[in-house]
Design a protein around this motif. Structure first.
Motif, PDB file in Angstrom:
ATOM      1  N   LEU A 267       0.846  -1.193   0.000  1.00 30.49           N
ATOM      2  CA  LEU A 267       0.000   0.000   0.000  1.00 30.49           C
ATOM      3  C   LEU A 267       0.885   1.248   0.000  1.00 30.49           C
ATOM      4  O   LEU A 267       2.048   1.196   0.387  1.00 30.49           O
ATOM      5  N   VAL A 268       0.305   2.371  -0.445  1.00 32.21           N
ATOM      6  CA  VAL A 268       1.013   3.639  -0.369  1.00 32.21           C
ATOM      7  C   VAL A 268       0.113   4.671   0.309  1.00 32.21           C
ATOM      8  O   VAL A 268      -1.113   4.535   0.336  1.00 32.21           O
ATOM      9  N   ARG A 269       0.761   5.687   0.841  1.00 29.48           N
ATOM     10  CA  ARG A 269       0.047   6.813   1.454  1.00 29.48           C
ATOM     11  C   ARG A 269       0.820   8.081   1.137  1.00 29.48           C
ATOM     12  O   ARG A 269       2.040   8.120   1.303  1.00 29.48           O
ATOM     13  N   ASN A 270       0.121   9.104   0.670  1.00 33.11           N
ATOM     14  CA  ASN A 270       0.760  10.387   0.364  1.00 33.11           C
ATOM     15  C   ASN A 270       0.570  11.315   1.559  1.00 33.11           C
ATOM     16  O   ASN A 270      -0.553  11.745   1.847  1.00 33.11           O
ATOM     17  N   GLY A 271       1.664  11.622   2.224  1.00 33.32           N
ATOM     18  CA  GLY A 271       1.617  12.559   3.339  1.00 33.32           C
ATOM     19  C   GLY A 271       1.887  13.989   2.929  1.00 33.32           C
ATOM     20  O   GLY A 271       1.910  14.886   3.773  1.00 33.32           O
ATOM     21  N   ASP A 272       2.099  14.216   1.618  1.00 30.16           N
ATOM     22  CA  ASP A 272       2.438  15.551   1.131  1.00 30.16           C
ATOM     23  C   ASP A 272       1.241  16.329   0.612  1.00 30.16           C
ATOM     24  O   ASP A 272       1.281  17.557   0.541  1.00 30.16           O
ATOM     25  N   GLY A 273       0.171  15.658   0.197  1.00 26.87           N
ATOM     26  CA  GLY A 273      -0.979  16.372  -0.339  1.00 26.87           C
ATOM     27  C   GLY A 273      -1.959  15.435  -0.999  1.00 26.87           C
ATOM     28  O   GLY A 273      -1.736  14.226  -1.112  1.00 26.87           O
TER      29      GLY A 273
ATOM     30  N   GLY B  28      -0.503 -12.875   5.847  1.00 31.49           N
ATOM     31  CA  GLY B  28       0.865 -12.393   5.784  1.00 31.49           C
ATOM     32  C   GLY B  28       1.005 -10.925   6.130  1.00 31.49           C
ATOM     33  O   GLY B  28       0.026 -10.229   6.430  1.00 31.49           O
ATOM     34  N   GLN B  29       2.241 -10.458   6.083  1.00 28.20           N
ATOM     35  CA  GLN B  29       2.534  -9.075   6.409  1.00 28.20           C
ATOM     36  C   GLN B  29       2.201  -8.155   5.231  1.00 28.20           C
ATOM     37  O   GLN B  29       2.250  -8.554   4.080  1.00 28.20           O
ATOM     38  N   TRP B  30       1.858  -6.916   5.578  1.00 28.92           N
ATOM     39  CA  TRP B  30       1.590  -5.890   4.555  1.00 28.92           C
ATOM     40  C   TRP B  30       2.420  -4.664   4.868  1.00 28.92           C
ATOM     41  O   TRP B  30       2.533  -4.249   6.024  1.00 28.92           O
ATOM     42  N   LYS B  31       2.971  -4.070   3.810  1.00 27.74           N
ATOM     43  CA  LYS B  31       3.786  -2.872   3.955  1.00 27.74           C
ATOM     44  C   LYS B  31       3.037  -1.658   3.408  1.00 27.74           C
ATOM     45  O   LYS B  31       2.347  -1.753   2.396  1.00 27.74           O
ATOM     46  N   VAL B  32       3.183  -0.532   4.082  1.00 31.77           N
ATOM     47  CA  VAL B  32       2.644   0.749   3.635  1.00 31.77           C
ATOM     48  C   VAL B  32       3.834   1.693   3.419  1.00 31.77           C
ATOM     49  O   VAL B  32       4.590   1.967   4.360  1.00 31.77           O
TER      50      VAL B  32
END
Length: 376
Positions: free
Chosen positions: A96-102, A194-198
């Protein structure tokens, strides 16, 4: 107070004095004070150009390398308030991804698939906008190779434009906006063990958080902040058969320092006195970027889907000679182009990835008889 001197039209873009070319010199992106100047020759009739300020074009169809993470997308044009990237993805993301900039705005140029996020599951296909609020966790599962634009509103939020006299349902009814669903596909992906990465992007640096479970484990939500999807086919543009409307009439999303507009098929002005092509103008407060998505771009020569034009502020631009002649003859009754435009208040820097696919002969296309440059 409006002043006038010499030979001038009574109304902008209507019944131009014979043999003249109108140029709009405006402020505040067509919202502020403006002057209309009437030239004996086209304002874009240059025969030579030197220096870094010039019209430029880039061909994203030349990008062939896919990536497995949106944060590896090729940066094309950037400033402190806007990041404009190109993303080619063929395989499902395993993280997964997360945008902390906008806020992130995706435009789907080609391909189809699924997006999974905090709010559920939503499918995408050609011509979709997907608006992801800042902080949203998400991932893509392309069903076919997907070519996407990513337009980040850095440290900012997108909002819908005020529609004034035409009312809230004009251009597009907010009712056509689609939201993710907590459907069977969403529930099924929650069960993957299983494990998940963000991977979180903040200040253009990446951090990775690992969970022992899938963090997209939402079972319900409520509120007025969510992911939304809009397809260009649901946009019904403002029209006037007696007056050529400025690009700002086609605004789709607003941020504090730039706007996103969508050009979709519409009837061409039928009034014989009305200008029928985009008017020559120098929009001296904004850089103008157009991504050509689909159709025949009658106001531009040597342009095909997947190309991007950049017209920095500081000089006049407008239709190519062929388009101006065709518009004057009213040979076409309607446009069939689809394009995404951004106007940025702050100057854009061109990244090396864009320079690697630049059409160097673009500046010559307004006057190919005057001088020639080889296209790369």
């Amino acid at each position: 107070m409006t002043h006038s001197e010499g030979l001038a039209a009574r109304q902008a873009h209507v019944a131009l004095p014979e043999g003249t070319y109108e140029r709009e010199m405006g402020k505040e992106g067509f919202f502020g004070p403006a002057a209309h100047l009437y030239h004996a020759n086209p304002p874009t009739g240059w025969i030579d150009w030197e220096g870094p300020l010039k019209p430029r074009a880039f061909d994203t169809s030349k990008f062939a390398d896919g990536v497995d993470c949106p944060w590896k997308a090729k940066p094309l044009l950037t400033n402190a308030h806007c990041k404009y990237r190109h993303l080619l993805m063929s395989q499902p993301m395993d993280h997964l991804v997360r945008n902390g900039d906008g806020d992130e705005l995706i435009f789907v140029h080609d391909g189809e698939g699924s997006l999974f996020c905090d709010f559920g599951h939503i499918t995408y296909s050609e011509g979709d906008y997907i608006l992801l609020p800042r902080g949203t966790m998400w991932r893509l599962e392309p069903a076919t190779p997907s070519k996407l634009l990513l337009i980040e509103a850095t440290n900012d939020s997108y909002r819908l434009p005020e529609k004034g006299l035409v009312g809230p349902h004009a251009i597009f009814d907010p009712g056509v906006l689609q939201i993710p669903k907590l459907d069977d596909a969403y529930k099924a992906q929650q069960k993957k063990p299983g494990q998940w990465k963000v991977v979180i992007k903040r200040r253009e640096q990446l951090s990775t958080v690992t969970y022992p479970h899938n963090p997209l484990d939402v079972v319900g939500w409520k509120g007025d902040l969510t992911v939304v999807k809009l397809n260009w086919r649901d946009i019904r543009p403002l029209m006037s058969h007696r007056y050529h409307l400025p690009p700002s009439a086609h605004t789709t999303f607003l941020a504090s320092r730039f706007v996103v507009c969508t050009f979709v098929p519409r009837p061409i002005e039928s009034d014989p006195e009305a200008l029928k092509v985009p008017f020559f103008h120098n929009n001296d407060d904004y850089d103008e970027v157009i991504f050509y998505h689909k159709g025949s771009f009658f106001s531009r020569d040597n342009i095909h889907p997947g190309m991007i034009s950049l017209h920095p502020c500081g000089f006049p631009h407008g239709p190519h000679p062929k388009a101006f002649a065709a518009g004057a003859k009213a040979a076409k009754k309607e446009t069939d182009e689809v394009a995404v435009m951004i106007d940025t208040r702050d100057a854009l820097d061109v990244a090396s990835a864009a320079e690697s696919v630049e059409f160097k002969g673009y500046v010559a296309t307004w006057n190919p008889e005057g001088f020639r440059q080889a296209a790369e």
